[in-house]
Design an enzyme around this catalytic site. Structure first.
Site, PDB file in Angstrom:
ATOM      1  NE  ARG A 132       6.731  -2.774   6.014  1.00  0.00           N
ATOM      2  CZ  ARG A 132       5.451  -2.416   5.970  1.00  0.00           C
ATOM      3  NH1 ARG A 132       4.908  -2.039   4.833  1.00  0.00           N
ATOM      4  NH2 ARG A 132       4.721  -2.463   7.055  1.00  0.00           N
ATOM      5  NE  ARG A 146       6.263   0.062  10.546  1.00  0.00           N
ATOM      6  CZ  ARG A 146       5.179   0.140   9.780  1.00  0.00           C
ATOM      7  NH1 ARG A 146       5.244   0.705   8.592  1.00  0.00           N
ATOM      8  NH2 ARG A 146       4.034  -0.347  10.201  1.00  0.00           N
ATOM      9  NE  ARG A 170       1.535  -4.220  11.357  1.00  0.00           N
ATOM     10  CZ  ARG A 170       2.505  -3.934  10.492  1.00  0.00           C
ATOM     11  NH1 ARG A 170       3.670  -4.549  10.584  1.00  0.00           N
ATOM     12  NH2 ARG A 170       2.309  -3.054   9.550  1.00  0.00           N
ATOM     13  CE  LYS A 229      -2.466  -0.126   3.736  1.00  0.00           C
ATOM     14  NZ  LYS A 229      -2.107  -1.346   4.440  1.00  0.00           N
ATOM     15  NE  ARG A 288      -5.181  -0.157   9.398  1.00  0.00           N
ATOM     16  CZ  ARG A 288      -4.007   0.414   9.123  1.00  0.00           C
ATOM     17  NH1 ARG A 288      -3.931   1.379   8.249  1.00  0.00           N
ATOM     18  NH2 ARG A 288      -2.921   0.023   9.738  1.00  0.00           N
TER      19      ARG A 288
END
Ligand code: ADP
Ligand code: ZN
Length: 227
Positions: free
Chosen positions: A122, A169, A180, A13, A88
């Protein structure tokens, strides 16, 4: 042009909306990035948001809505926007309906297996938030070929844009990723249902790297003839 991009965490995204927004000359509004900025600046909002983000939970709706409404007032949204990470929840979607009408929802579809592998790989710039990925995925799932190349910085662990250090992160670590994905599935279903039949969905199966996928998304958006 008023767009929303949906997709599970790790679906790309951020990458897609970041590349699409300047081409369409619209603002990208990413609530996750906004919260991280607040955390970095150690503001009161940041301290509050961090308590939820570090656990893989959503920041409360009232807090999120207030921040979002302020952001919409900025002049860079005059040609429109692409929303990344918002709405969300049903509450946020209903509040958004009161403010504006979304024209198209870009819906990114990626299997869990790929998501977990990609998210663990990531890396993000500590300074400017730019995103990289060190995974090189070549997989066949249910007869579909996934060729997702890495997005490496030119220099290892250093941001191409600003020279800042790259880091992982806290919420991109395996324990939090699974949480998540669960949170996403539970919360996204009602939001998707809220928009089904009301706003057109542009379903995009993410099977290739950003270069190819961004071109595909832009081609598909053109077909809607938005201003
Ligand atoms: P990802 O899309 O990879 O989950 P984001 O950068 O969009 O990551 O969001 C990071 C975190 O910021 C979320 O896990 C959540 O805690 C918080 N957040 C972002 N957007 C919202 C939102 N619209 N409502 C509530 N919390 C949010
Ligand atoms: Zn940077």
């Amino acid at each position: 042009m008023r767009l929303v991009i949906f997709g599970p965490p790790g679906s790309g995204k951020g990458t897609y909306s970041t590349r699409i927004a300047p081409v369409l000359k619209i603002a990208r509004i990413a609530t996750g990035d906004m919260f991280r900025e607040e955390v970095k600046n150690n503001t009161q909002l940041g301290k509050l948001a961090a308590m939820y983000m570090n656990k893989g939970e959503f920041v409360p709706d009232d807090v999120t809505m207030k921040m979002f409404k302020e952001r919409l007032k900025k002049p860079d949204t005059k040609n429109g926007f692409i929303l990344d990470g918002f709405p969300r929840t049903i509450f946020q979607a209903k509040e958004l309906d009161k403010i504006t009408k979304i024209e198209v929802i870009i819906n990114l579809i990626v299997p869990d297996e790929i998501l977990i592998e990609k998210m663990s790989a990531r890396r993000m710039c500590k300074n400017c938030g730019d995103i990289y990925n060190i995974a090189d995925i070549k997989k066949n799932i249910d007869g579909v070929e996934y060729l997702l190349p890495p997005m490496l910085p030119k220099k290892k662990n250093v941001c191409d844009k600003c020279g800042g250090p790259l880091y992982q992160r806290d919420d991109d670590k395996p324990e939090v990723i699974k949480e998540r994905l669960e949170v996403y599935k539970n919360q996204a279903a009602p939001v998707i249902e809220h928009y089904t039949g009301k706003i057109p969905f542009l379903d995009i199966h993410v099977t290739r790297g950003p270069e190819i996928m961004v071109g595909k998304i832009l081609d598909e958006i053109k077909k809607f003839n938005l201003k």
